[in-house]
Motif scaffolding. Structure first.
Motif: not given
Length: 296
Positions: A115-135
């Protein structure tokens, strides 16, 4: 207002042209090198096409230069010995110019989503790895990263130690931490601690996460500890060099190796086989291959 001046120039003369413009006080330049993608032993490379013309774009802002665009036309024509008709011109609203690239979330198909920054999606049935690539290198979009990432996320690493070589922005290190690794050491040639710790914070990680800046091939850094798992997502040539430089097979009985292409595997597989390893898992997307080597 941002002003864009475009000129068609020979790529073979681009260095001379940019030097002339810099000498005239014009520094905000942009162009894309004309390249041809070619297949090489370790994956893909490119060749620059010197005989082609390119579009050189020159930018100036009302906040920095008065009387645009007229102030730039004589400067450009005299510096480059061209006519005004050779220059294309357009303007942009500066408030809308710098738009950050928005990545689409990636469903890895194994119960995990990047899940990338800006995403408003919800994943109630999945595991989420939040990630911001930056540079830093490593957005999760490439097949090599996804192949190795699936392997990591399918493992129970509770209480284990992990070494991530060539970590980039740290996606694999973050994944290993999410899967319960007690200690993760992430090493990269570049200074990537800002990216990695930023992503660790996004995922509320509290494990021992260490970032090391080091040249793994020609530098003085030594890998002297043993790990439950070693991750390398670089490429076959670099992986071979690191293994040889550090006698790395002594440091773990489990390796996840990615960044490999199908036509450059035999030598690497042979090295692991001589070290007593077998292939526990092998996955492939297009020509890109990821392998789990395990020594029983």
């Amino acid at each position: 207002m941002l002003h864009e001046f475009s000129i068609n120039v020979p790529f073979s003369e681009i260095n001379e042209i940019t030097d002339l413009l810099n000498a005239a006080g014009i520094y905000n330049l942009y162009y894309e090198s004309p390249i041809e993608i070619i297949k090489v032993q370790n994956g893909y490379g490119y060749e620059e096409k010197e005989d082609q013309h390119i579009e050189l774009k020159i930018y100036a802002s009302d906040q920095e230069v008065d009387h645009l665009p007229e102030a730039y036309y004589p400067l450009l024509t005299e510096t480059l010995s061209i006519s005004r008709d050779d220059i294309s011109y357009k303007t942009y609203d500066e408030t809308n110019w710098e738009q950050s690239y928005e990545f689409e979330d990636i469903d890895l198909g194994n119960g995990w989503v990047i899940k990338y920054p800006g995403s408003e999606k919800e994943y109630n049935d999945k595991n989420v790895l939040k990630f911001d690539p930056l540079a830093a290198f490593g957005t999760g979009l490439h097949e090599t990263t996804q192949g190795c990432l699936r392997m990591v996320l399918n493992e129970d690493l509770t209480g284990k130690t992990v070494l991530d070589l060539g970590t980039g922005s740290g996606m694999l290190a973050i994944a290993a931490s999410l899967k319960g690794a007690e200690k993760v050491v992430a090493v990269d040639y570049e200074e990537v601690s800002r990216e990695l710790y930023h992503n660790a914070e996004l995922n509320n990680l509290t494990n021992d996460l260490q970032v090391v800046q080091a040249d793994l091939i020609t530098g003085e850094y030594e890998i002297d500890e043993t790990y439950d798992l070693i991750l390398i997502n670089i490429g076959a040539n670099e992986t071979m060099s690191i293994i040889e430089r550090h006698d790395l097979l002594k440091n773990s009985d489990n390796f996840f190796i990615s960044g490999l292409v199908e036509w450059h595997l035999d030598e690497l597989i042979s090295v692991f086989a001589k070290g007593g390893f077998s292939i526990n898992e092998k996955s492939q997307t297009n020509e890109w291959v990821s392998i789990h080597f395990r020594r029983d």
